[in-house]
Write a protein that holds these residues in place. Structure first.
Motif, PDB file in Angstrom:
ATOM      1  N   SER A  64     -22.110  81.176  27.896  1.00 41.79           N
ATOM      2  CA  SER A  64     -21.632  81.194  29.024  1.00 41.79           C
ATOM      3  C   SER A  64     -21.755  81.033  29.834  1.00 41.79           C
ATOM      4  CB  SER A  64     -22.984  82.496  28.858  1.00 41.79           C
ATOM      5  OG  SER A  64     -24.534  81.468  29.050  1.00 41.79           O
ATOM      6  N   LEU A  65     -21.228  81.224  30.814  1.00 43.67           N
ATOM      7  CA  LEU A  65     -21.641  80.989  32.731  1.00 43.67           C
ATOM      8  C   LEU A  65     -23.301  80.376  32.922  1.00 43.67           C
ATOM      9  CD1 LEU A  65     -19.483  79.777  34.962  1.00 43.67           C
ATOM     10  CD2 LEU A  65     -20.215  81.497  36.018  1.00 43.67           C
ATOM     11  N   ALA A  66     -23.582  81.500  32.182  1.00 40.25           N
ATOM     12  CA  ALA A  66     -25.068  80.732  32.443  1.00 40.25           C
ATOM     13  C   ALA A  66     -26.161  79.643  31.749  1.00 40.25           C
ATOM     14  CB  ALA A  66     -26.047  81.967  32.466  1.00 40.25           C
ATOM     15  N   ALA A  67     -25.607  79.452  30.192  1.00 40.89           N
ATOM     16  CA  ALA A  67     -25.631  78.222  29.655  1.00 40.89           C
ATOM     17  C   ALA A  67     -24.961  76.910  30.477  1.00 40.89           C
ATOM     18  CB  ALA A  67     -25.119  78.280  28.721  1.00 40.89           C
ATOM     19  N   GLU A  68     -24.262  77.050  31.219  1.00 36.16           N
ATOM     20  CA  GLU A  68     -23.594  76.099  32.340  1.00 36.16           C
ATOM     21  C   GLU A  68     -24.720  75.850  33.699  1.00 36.16           C
ATOM     22  OE1 GLU A  68     -19.108  75.938  33.123  1.00 36.16           O
ATOM     23  OE2 GLU A  68     -18.425  77.154  31.363  1.00 36.16           O
ATOM     24  N   GLY A  69     -24.872  76.883  33.451  1.00 36.53           N
ATOM     25  CA  GLY A  69     -25.622  77.085  34.888  1.00 36.53           C
ATOM     26  C   GLY A  69     -27.712  76.254  34.182  1.00 36.53           C
ATOM     27  N   GLU A  70     -27.487  76.867  33.381  1.00 36.24           N
ATOM     28  CA  GLU A  70     -29.076  75.780  33.226  1.00 36.24           C
ATOM     29  C   GLU A  70     -28.739  74.279  32.546  1.00 36.24           C
ATOM     30  OE1 GLU A  70     -30.403  76.469  28.636  1.00 36.24           O
ATOM     31  OE2 GLU A  70     -31.827  77.497  29.338  1.00 36.24           O
ATOM     32  N   ALA A  71     -27.835  74.121  32.183  1.00 35.22           N
ATOM     33  CA  ALA A  71     -27.482  72.484  31.959  1.00 35.22           C
ATOM     34  C   ALA A  71     -27.686  72.411  33.499  1.00 35.22           C
ATOM     35  CB  ALA A  71     -26.625  72.310  31.792  1.00 35.22           C
TER      36      ALA A  71
ATOM     37  N   ASP B  17     -31.579  68.263  24.434  1.00 36.13           N
ATOM     38  CA  ASP B  17     -32.310  67.544  23.097  1.00 36.13           C
ATOM     39  C   ASP B  17     -33.722  68.451  22.885  1.00 36.13           C
ATOM     40  OD1 ASP B  17     -31.090  65.275  23.043  1.00 36.13           O
ATOM     41  OD2 ASP B  17     -32.021  64.664  24.604  1.00 36.13           O
ATOM     42  N   GLY B  18     -34.186  69.669  23.877  1.00 38.30           N
ATOM     43  CA  GLY B  18     -35.059  70.137  23.333  1.00 38.30           C
ATOM     44  C   GLY B  18     -36.611  70.097  23.950  1.00 38.30           C
ATOM     45  N   VAL B  19     -36.737  69.206  25.092  1.00 39.72           N
ATOM     46  CA  VAL B  19     -37.624  68.020  25.627  1.00 39.72           C
ATOM     47  C   VAL B  19     -38.215  69.355  26.353  1.00 39.72           C
ATOM     48  CG1 VAL B  19     -38.736  66.874  27.198  1.00 39.72           C
ATOM     49  CG2 VAL B  19     -36.870  66.428  25.272  1.00 39.72           C
ATOM     50  N   PRO B  20     -38.869  69.716  26.580  1.00 44.10           N
ATOM     51  CA  PRO B  20     -39.917  70.765  28.051  1.00 44.10           C
ATOM     52  C   PRO B  20     -39.508  70.239  29.892  1.00 44.10           C
ATOM     53  CG  PRO B  20     -41.409  71.306  25.568  1.00 44.10           C
ATOM     54  CD  PRO B  20     -40.509  69.853  26.081  1.00 44.10           C
ATOM     55  N   GLN B  21     -39.244  71.349  30.395  1.00 42.14           N
ATOM     56  CA  GLN B  21     -38.794  69.999  31.612  1.00 42.14           C
ATOM     57  C   GLN B  21     -39.929  70.394  32.022  1.00 42.14           C
ATOM     58  OE1 GLN B  21     -35.344  68.784  32.611  1.00 42.14           O
ATOM     59  NE2 GLN B  21     -36.147  69.035  30.371  1.00 42.14           N
ATOM     60  N   VAL B  22     -41.012  69.412  32.755  1.00 40.56           N
ATOM     61  CA  VAL B  22     -41.337  69.515  33.850  1.00 40.56           C
ATOM     62  C   VAL B  22     -41.442  69.420  35.517  1.00 40.56           C
ATOM     63  CG1 VAL B  22     -44.243  69.452  34.511  1.00 40.56           C
ATOM     64  CG2 VAL B  22     -43.644  69.547  31.819  1.00 40.56           C
ATOM     65  N   ALA B  23     -41.516  70.483  35.871  1.00 40.49           N
ATOM     66  CA  ALA B  23     -41.259  70.390  36.989  1.00 40.49           C
ATOM     67  C   ALA B  23     -41.640  68.977  37.724  1.00 40.49           C
ATOM     68  CB  ALA B  23     -40.955  71.142  38.213  1.00 40.49           C
ATOM     69  N   ARG B  24     -41.848  67.812  38.597  1.00 37.67           N
ATOM     70  CA  ARG B  24     -42.646  67.088  39.777  1.00 37.67           C
ATOM     71  C   ARG B  24     -42.875  66.615  40.749  1.00 37.67           C
ATOM     72  NH1 ARG B  24     -46.096  63.254  36.796  1.00 37.67           N
ATOM     73  NH2 ARG B  24     -46.801  63.098  38.884  1.00 37.67           N
ATOM     74  N   PRO B  25     -42.439  67.885  41.492  1.00 37.23           N
ATOM     75  CA  PRO B  25     -42.022  68.060  42.631  1.00 37.23           C
ATOM     76  C   PRO B  25     -43.063  67.031  43.911  1.00 37.23           C
ATOM     77  CG  PRO B  25     -43.337  69.956  42.370  1.00 37.23           C
ATOM     78  CD  PRO B  25     -43.320  69.194  40.901  1.00 37.23           C
ATOM     79  N   ASP B  26     -44.208  66.715  43.505  1.00 39.68           N
ATOM     80  CA  ASP B  26     -45.415  65.997  43.927  1.00 39.68           C
ATOM     81  C   ASP B  26     -44.776  64.484  43.987  1.00 39.68           C
ATOM     82  OD1 ASP B  26     -45.593  66.047  41.098  1.00 39.68           O
ATOM     83  OD2 ASP B  26     -46.348  63.557  42.000  1.00 39.68           O
ATOM     84  N   GLU B  27     -43.186  64.533  43.177  1.00 40.09           N
ATOM     85  CA  GLU B  27     -42.713  63.559  43.573  1.00 40.09           C
ATOM     86  C   GLU B  27     -41.034  63.032  44.512  1.00 40.09           C
ATOM     87  OE1 GLU B  27     -41.462  62.106  39.324  1.00 40.09           O
ATOM     88  OE2 GLU B  27     -43.241  61.401  39.249  1.00 40.09           O
TER      89      GLU B  27
END
Lengths: 416, 426
Positions: B278-285, B304-314
């Protein structure tokens, strides 16, 4: 045609104009050029005013000019300002080839001497009365001289005091300045009781005291400060163990400190624990973690009445203050383990990246004592999902407060 | 001593009798009267506004009511004192205006009057202080709160996180929840706000529910909040905090107990990835590639199944960026500056009767109600939408960290994809 003052200002205007042209063409500095050009405009304006007003001299058509002309005035007395001005010039020259601060000192001398000299020269032409001229000078200069002179004097005295204080040991400083304060009180009392003491004697005595103080400040300042030890914190020892493992192991083998990480050790480390000076009073509006005499950790958060043993939620990416209070009957430290971090260890030119525990801890706190722990956690707890924490109960996941040496003292921390 | 003064006065009178001064004076008086009338009319008209969500005189909770109950009588007393003082001044000015009369005999001091005029204001102030202190102490009580929300201010948005707790209605909160812009609370419940800041001093202020409370970095400030009825209550930062201070808004949505429990359940639901292809799946990428460095979406994984942990501190000076896990359950974005709902849908929520509000709010942003224009523009060029220190060439003072969302140079296709993806985050 032109008075002396006008000629002086014409010369200054020409010099300023030339400086503007040279700087503007030779340097690529707009700000400097604008500044010099502004100075030039200002000088030209002053020159014009001076040419019109003729230094406030009598006009040519003055019918009785003789008594008020400069030639008819008594010769002015000696002045120290040309000497200071010359000295300032030399100091600037010396500073240009030695140290920049010397230039600043010379420039200050130039500005002060130049200003005083100019005011004095101007006031000496105010009238034929030397007394009146001195009063004129005072009216112009004193409003600036007194506050600035006072500030400088106070600064010198404070600086001298500080040099002496930093030279003496802590104990001797207290004794010496306690005694000095007592002397001041006694002298003040004596002066109050005997107001008719000779003013010259009192002034002389005070002058000697000030000179002695400044001299002591100069001598002690030149000799340097006492040896002030740099207290090593738990963070320094933690970092030392991770970044320099070989030296750290050597130190442990020689008995300088325990083998393990300080945040995982119930033992005392030199400096960080034995000379800890960072114990603070309980502050308001901060979190509190308490080690009970039953060997468990409770926490209290601002605003909520009562303590809790549930998961403690702490903010992410924001410095957090936690007071650790040791209500047990042994010396204990509070440690926080927030997962792992990647550190770079240098081996000569090679850099090795290793995973190390991300920990912070207090020093050993005496029974009944408290200490503030300030930290910031940038990664959320869920970033370490699936990674057991060796300092949690049975290697549970997540972040944990723990007390080395007390297995039951653990408290889960959640960072969203 | 009075003669010269008297002479001068008389001379001036005679001078001005035929001068233009009198004419000018007459014109000035006319203008002053018109200006005063206009100002009074303006003030009167401003007071008639019925759509003023940040009106301090419309309390909707017990704490705001306490303030209102104090402020009104104090205002009446102060107003009465002000009127009396102004009236006396006006009377004195008129009664003793300069008519060329000699200056009267000068007297020094009138102890009875002076003492009286000292004691009277003191008594008035004491009378005002006693209830004021009582209200201040009452407002600072927190031991009757049943729900804790951590509020953190940063340039220029508010983060709300709900720690694990037994409070917040019967089921409690079993896992932490992080949201922003709109704080959701159960109605008719005393909520403890524990506020702080990540960068500069902010001030949390929902006028209908309580007074202002400064949020100072390094400190935790308590504020009790309660809404009598389900509804939405507007507020904004009340301490100047930088370029977009005026755009740092927040809202409190008070729900019924059941509604709040439903909201909590929804916030804690597992991540639902978009339908494959779906378009949303492209949006996820696209989100993983462009947004996940700062914005957390709980449960999001890369290809690749790697959990995405945001690092806004950087990336961000404050060290934080809004959590977008359930963006479309709230109906504003960018520090509540912009709406995610079309006007008619927004009105349906804001103007809903209290017994219908919870259901309407929990609908979140539906496909039909999604006002994508502002969000599209925001994704296209956020710094153009509101002032921020987001110029990459001017980040030296912050060591390369942004304040606010920078320009991301997204293509139109990427923006379409992201909109489709974000619309599913609820």
């Amino acid at each position: 045609m032109f008075t002396t003052g006008t000629k002086f200002l014409i010369g200054a205007s020409v010099v300023s104009l030339l400086a503007t042209l040279i700087y503007g063409i030779g340097q690529d500095g707009v700000l400097g050029t604008v500044g010099l050009a502004s100075a030039t405009v200002g000088l030209i304006f002053l020159t014009s005013v001076n040419a019109i007003l003729r230094d406030s001299n009598v006009f040519l058509d003055d019918e009785a000019p003789v008594e008020s002309t400069a030639a008819a005035q008594p010769a002015p007395g000696a002045s120290v300002w040309p000497l200071v001005f010359a000295l300032g010039t030399v100091v600037v020259a010396v500073g240009l080839i030695t140290y920049q601060p010397v230039v600043v000192i010379g420039l200050i001398a130039l500005v002060v001497a130049g200003g005083e000299w100019a005011v004095q020269a101007w006031s000496e032409r105010a009238s034929s009365s030397g007394e009146h001229n001195a009063e004129v000078r005072s009216r112009v200069s004193n409003p600036l001289e007194y506050p600035v002179g006072g500030a400088v004097a106070v600064g010198i005295i404070i600086y001298s005091f500080s040099r002496v204080m930093l030279w003496l040991s802590k104990t001797n400083t207290v004794i010496a300045f306690g005694a000095l304060a007592a002397v001041v009180v006694v002298v003040a009392f004596a002066l109050a009781r005997r107001p008719k003491l000779n003013a010259g004697a009192v002034g002389g005595g005070m002058a000697i005291g000030v000179v002695a103080l400044v001299a002591a400040g100069a001598v002690t300042g030149a000799d340097g400060e006492r040896d002030i030890p740099e207290f090593e914190t738990t963070s320094i020892w933690q970092e030392e163990a991770i970044l320099h493992p070989e030296e750290y192991a050597e130190g442990a083998a020689e008995g300088h400190h325990p083998e393990g990480l300080i945040c995982e050790s119930p033992e005392a480390f030199p400096e960080a624990d034995e000379n800890a000076s960072e114990t603070v009073a309980i502050k308001s509006s901060i979190y509190e973690v308490v080690l009970n005499d039953s060997g468990t950790l409770d926490y209290d958060v601002p605003g909520v009445v009562g303590t809790s043993t549930a998961v403690m939620s702490l903010p992410r990416s924001n410095p957090t203050n936690v007071i650790f209070r040791n209500d047990s009957d042994e010396e204990r430290r509070l440690s926080l383990d927030v997962g792992t971090m990647t550190v770079e260890i240098e081996h000569g030119e090679e850099v090795e990246e290793v995973e190390a525990r991300n920990q912070i801890c207090t020093t050993l706190i005496e029974p009944g004592g408290a200490q503030l722990l300030t930290f910031r956690v940038d990664e959320p707890t869920f970033a370490f999902d699936g990674q057991p924490n060796p300092n949690g109960p049975d290697d549970a996941e997540g972040f944990w407060f723990f007390v080395p040496g007390v297995d039951s003292a653990v408290l889960e921390v959640y960072v969203p | 001593m009075s003669a010269p003064n008297h002479d001068r006065t008389k001379r001036r009178d005679s001078d001005t009798a035929t001068s233009v001064t009198a004419v000018i004076s007459k014109i000035s008086r006319g203008r002053a009267a018109k200006f005063t009338a206009l100002a009074a009319a303006g003030a009167l008209v401003a007071g008639c506004a019925d759509n003023a969500p940040q009106d301090t005189f419309q309390p909707e909770g017990t704490n705001a009511q306490l303030i209102d109950d104090l402020a009104r009588p104090v205002f009446y007393i102060a107003g009465l004192v002000g009127i009396i003082v102004m009236a006396v001044i006006a009377w004195v000015v008129f009664r003793y205006r300069d008519r060329g009369q000699p200056i009267p005999e000068q007297t020094h001091g009138k102890p009875a009057l002076e003492i009286g005029l000292t004691i009277l204001p003191a008594l008035i102030l004491i009378g005002v202080a006693i209830p004021s202190v009582g209200v201040i102490m009452d407002l600072n009580e927190t031991d009757d709160t049943e729900c804790v929300v951590n509020v953190t201010g940063q340039q220029w948005w508010w983060e709300f996180d709900y720690p694990v707790q037994d409070g917040c209605v019967d089921g409690g909160i079993t896992e932490p929840i992080v949201t922003s812009g709109q704080m959701v609370i159960p109605a008719d419940t005393n909520v403890l706000i524990r506020g702080t800041s990540r960068d500069v001093i902010h001030s949390f202020w929902i006028p209908a529910l309580n007074g202002k409370r400064d949020m100072v970095p390094g400190r935790v400030h308590n504020l009790r909040m309660q809404a009598n009825e389900p509804g939405i209550y507007a507020g904004q930062c009340a301490e100047f905090c930088g370029l977009s201070h005026a755009n740092m808004r927040m809202e409190v949505a008070a729900l019924t107990d059941d509604g709040f429990a439903a909201w909590v359940d929804n916030q804690l639901e597992d991540y639902t990835p978009p339908e494959e292809g779906s378009l949303a799946a492209e949006g996820e990428a696209a989100f993983v590639a462009n947004c996940a460095r700062c914005h957390q979406v709980d449960g999001l994984e890369d290809a690749d199944g790697v959990p995405q942990v945001a690092r806004p501190d950087e990336q961000v000076y404050s060290g934080a960026a809004p959590n977008l896990t359930n963006l479309m359950t709230r109906n504003t974005f960018a520090g509540a500056t912009f709406d995610l709902l079309r006007d008619e849908c927004r009105d349906a929520v804001w103007e809903a009767p209290s017994d219908e509000f919870t259901d309407r709010y929990l609908e979140g942003v539906t496909d039909d109600c999604f006002a994508e224009v502002d969000l599209r523009e925001w994704l296209r060029d956020a710094p153009a939408m509101r002032p921020m220190y987001a110029d990459p060439e001017e980040l030296e003072p912050t060591d390369g960290l942004y304040r606010g969302m920078p320009y991301l140079a997204l293509s139109e296709d990427q923006i379409d994809q992201l909109l489709a993806y974000l619309l599913e985050r609820k």
